[in-house]
Design a protein around this motif. Structure first.
Motif, short mmCIF file in Angstrom:
data_model
loop_
_atom_site.label_atom_id
_atom_site.label_comp_id
_atom_site.label_asym_id
_atom_site.label_seq_id
_atom_site.Cartn_x
_atom_site.Cartn_y
_atom_site.Cartn_z
N ILE A 132 4.71 1.18 0.06
CA ILE A 132 3.66 1.74 -0.79
C ILE A 132 4.30 2.04 -2.15
CG2 ILE A 132 2.18 3.76 -1.14
CD1 ILE A 132 1.07 1.89 0.98
N ASN A 187 1.89 0.99 -8.24
CA ASN A 187 0.97 0.02 -8.83
C ASN A 187 0.57 -1.02 -7.79
OD1 ASN A 187 -0.31 -1.94 -10.28
ND2 ASN A 187 1.25 -2.09 -11.90
N ASN A 227 -11.88 -6.06 -4.07
CA ASN A 227 -11.31 -6.76 -2.91
C ASN A 227 -12.32 -7.70 -2.28
OD1 ASN A 227 -8.69 -5.75 -3.06
ND2 ASN A 227 -9.22 -3.88 -1.96
N HIS A 261 -8.81 3.79 -6.47
CA HIS A 261 -7.48 4.41 -6.33
C HIS A 261 -7.40 5.73 -7.10
CE1 HIS A 261 -5.36 0.99 -4.46
NE2 HIS A 261 -6.20 0.24 -5.16
N ARG A 263 -4.19 7.48 -6.98
CA ARG A 263 -2.75 7.80 -6.99
C ARG A 263 -2.30 8.42 -8.31
NH1 ARG A 263 1.36 6.88 -3.73
NH2 ARG A 263 -0.02 5.87 -2.25
N VAL A 287 -6.59 6.43 -1.80
CA VAL A 287 -7.58 5.44 -2.17
C VAL A 287 -8.87 5.69 -1.37
CG1 VAL A 287 -6.80 3.72 -0.43
CG2 VAL A 287 -7.92 2.94 -2.51
N GLU A 332 -11.86 3.70 0.17
CA GLU A 332 -12.16 2.31 0.49
C GLU A 332 -13.65 2.19 0.77
OE1 GLU A 332 -7.84 0.81 2.13
OE2 GLU A 332 -9.02 2.11 3.42
O1 LIG Z 1 -5.05 -2.94 4.77
P1 LIG Z 1 -3.91 -2.91 3.78
O2 LIG Z 1 -3.29 -4.23 3.56
O3 LIG Z 1 -2.90 -1.86 4.16
O4 LIG Z 1 -4.57 -2.43 2.41
C1 LIG Z 1 -4.97 -1.08 2.20
C2 LIG Z 1 -5.00 -0.78 0.71
O5 LIG Z 1 -3.73 -1.19 0.21
C3 LIG Z 1 -3.52 -1.15 -1.20
O6 LIG Z 1 -3.43 0.19 -1.64
C4 LIG Z 1 -2.36 0.92 -1.09
O7 LIG Z 1 -1.12 0.31 -1.48
C5 LIG Z 1 -0.85 0.33 -2.91
C6 LIG Z 1 0.44 -0.43 -3.16
O8 LIG Z 1 1.48 0.08 -2.43
C7 LIG Z 1 -0.79 1.79 -3.38
O9 LIG Z 1 -0.55 1.84 -4.78
C8 LIG Z 1 -2.12 2.48 -3.05
O10 LIG Z 1 -2.06 3.83 -3.41
C9 LIG Z 1 -2.41 2.38 -1.56
O11 LIG Z 1 -3.69 2.91 -1.26
C10 LIG Z 1 -4.60 -1.91 -1.92
O12 LIG Z 1 -4.41 -1.79 -3.30
C11 LIG Z 1 -5.98 -1.42 -1.49
O13 LIG Z 1 -6.97 -2.21 -2.12
C12 LIG Z 1 -6.12 -1.59 0.03
O14 LIG Z 1 -7.38 -1.08 0.43
#
Ligand SMILES: O=P(O)(O)OC[C@H]1O[C@H](O[C@H]2O[C@H](CO)[C@@H](O)[C@H](O)[C@H]2O)[C@H](O)[C@@H](O)[C@@H]1O
Length: 407
Positions: free
Chosen positions: A116, A119, A233, A240, A242, A274, A276
């Motif tokens: 994680i 960005n 997506n 987000h 963060r 985040v 979703e």
């Molecule tokens: O199902 P996943 O593949 O685990 O995706 C879940 C979310 O992942 C991403 O966000 C997360 O990871 C980012 C990068 O490490 C981090 O910056 C963020 O805070 C996390 O929530 C992705 O960007 C999301 O769209 C996905 O839903």
């Protein structure tokens, strides 16, 4: 603040007890005599320390303000490990159960294959992880099930010998024979750029216009909230936070709730810093796992053993699917105790990498045991290409050894 926190922690603890009593063993006999220490400062401290490690600023970006691990619970990690043993420490027992079964591997992306990071556009996986996934996919059918758009997750992984399900399973590029499964109105057979024919399973197509609308409204309404970021997506949206300051978090939450409140057919869940947002339909990562097993012709086999590795809330649906099947290993990636339906655990992507490599070596050795020439089970891989794999080995480039299965 502290009062609320301890109340939340207590409900988490009760929830944990419920999960603990629900959780069942899939073959490995484990001790259930977990001693919870009194909920004093010692436990609280250990939780806070680990969470703050997750909150550390990466890549020079500002420190994340909001609580990340909503599911963390008030038990020391070692006690939690008794309930969710390390898949590395129990590897031998796991493989004893897996022997003679047809293993299918399912992997989440963010937090599982990649760390994680601050960005989301830079959540690259290491080249060692890419090699491990490629190798594991040579030995067992392997699928990635991610919350990201399918195309985006492919751009990160760049492997052609795995199956991809994006948008929390709402967009699956499945093998051709899957035309015989699922609802034909959601499936299209298409020829990809590389001339390969695949089936796209996209049960949320009718929501696309609404998703575009939500994207526009959310982007507009969150523009003034510093640090907020809206990610497209395809069949779902991530908002987000963060980089949103503590004092702005409630405002963002309010905006997200009020926008989605206008779209009754959508739901919001919380991941790692985040929100979703996805269509409120009966589809999730668990159903995607079952769909992929069906399309691989393994759904009804009594000897199939799915392994799912994931770190976040939406992965719980897949853990539940494995529990309902009564066969398989669910592995949560977490370095803090948390509520989970997963039976096993790994601390971080580094341990995931080790686990995958061990599976490859196990496969190779068990094939050699039978004095048979080692062969991968994935038809998309050339035979023997996983030979001589040692942890950390630099692999040759097998790019053209794989028949591409992705669009
Ligand atoms: O199902 P996943 O593949 O685990 O995706 C879940 C979310 O992942 C991403 O966000 C997360 O990871 C980012 C990068 O490490 C981090 O910056 C963020 O805070 C996390 O929530 C992705 O960007 C999301 O769209 C996905 O839903």
């Amino acid at each position: 603040m502290h009062r609320r926190q301890s109340h939340d922690e207590y409900s988490s603890y009760l929830k944990y007890k419920n999960v603990a009593s629900m959780s069942h063993s899939l073959g490995v006999i484990r001790s259930f005599s977990i001693e919870f220490f009194s909920q004093g400062s010692r436990n609280f401290k250990s939780r806070v320390e680990v969470n703050s490690a997750l909150d550390r600023p990466e890549m020079g970006l500002p420190q994340s303000p909001a609580v990340e691990n909503q599911d963390s619970i008030l038990v020391p990690y070692n006690s939690w490990l008794l309930k969710h043993p390390s898949a590395l420490d129990t590897f031998k027992q796991l493989m004893r159960i897996a022997k003679g079964k047809r293993i299918v591997v399912f992997l989440d992306y963010d937090g599982t294959l990649s760390n994680i990071v601050d960005n989301p556009e830079k959540a690259f996986m290491t080249k060692e992880m890419r090699m491990a996934v490629r190798e594991v996919a040579c030995c067992f059918p392997t699928a990635i099930i991610s919350g990201r758009g399918r195309g985006k997750v492919y751009d990160f992984i760049e492997l052609d010998n795995v199956y991809y399900a994006g948008s929390h399973g709402l967009d699956i590029a499945a093998p051709l024979q899957s035309m015989n499964y699922g609802d034909p109105k959601h499936q299209t057979s298409v020829v990809g750029k590389k001339g390969n024919e695949v089936v796209l399973f996209q049960p949320a197509k009718k929501y696309l216009p609404a998703i575009q609308k939500i994207l526009g409204v959310l982007t507009e309404k969150t523009r003034s909230i510093r640090g907020a970021m809206i990610e497209n997506n395809k069949f779902c949206i991530s908002a987000h936070y963060r980089h949103v300051r503590d004092e702005d978090f409630c405002n963002l939450e309010k905006v997200v709730n009020s926008v989605i409140g206008e779209f009754k057919e959508f739901r919001i869940s919380k991941g790692k810093k985040v929100f979703e947002i996805r269509p409120d339909m009966e589809w999730d990562k668990g159903r995607a796992l079952n769909y992929l097993l069906d399309t691989l012709g393994l759904g009804a086999s009594s000897d199939v053993l799915p392994i799912y590795i994931g770190d976040d809330r939406t992965d719980e649906d897949a853990f539940e699917a494995i529990r309902n099947r009564g066969e398989g290993f669910s592995i949560v990636v977490s370095s803090t105790p948390k509520d989970t339906l997963a039976l096993y655990s790994l601390r971080n992507p580094l341990e995931v990498n080790k686990f995958l490599l061990r599976m490859v070596r196990w496969k190779k050795n068990s094939s050699l045991d039978k004095s048979a020439k080692y062969r991968g089970e994935n038809k998309n891989c050339r035979m023997g290409q996983c030979l001589n794999l040692e942890e950390g080995t630099q692999m040759m480039d097998w790019k053209d050894a794989h028949k591409p299965i992705l669009l």
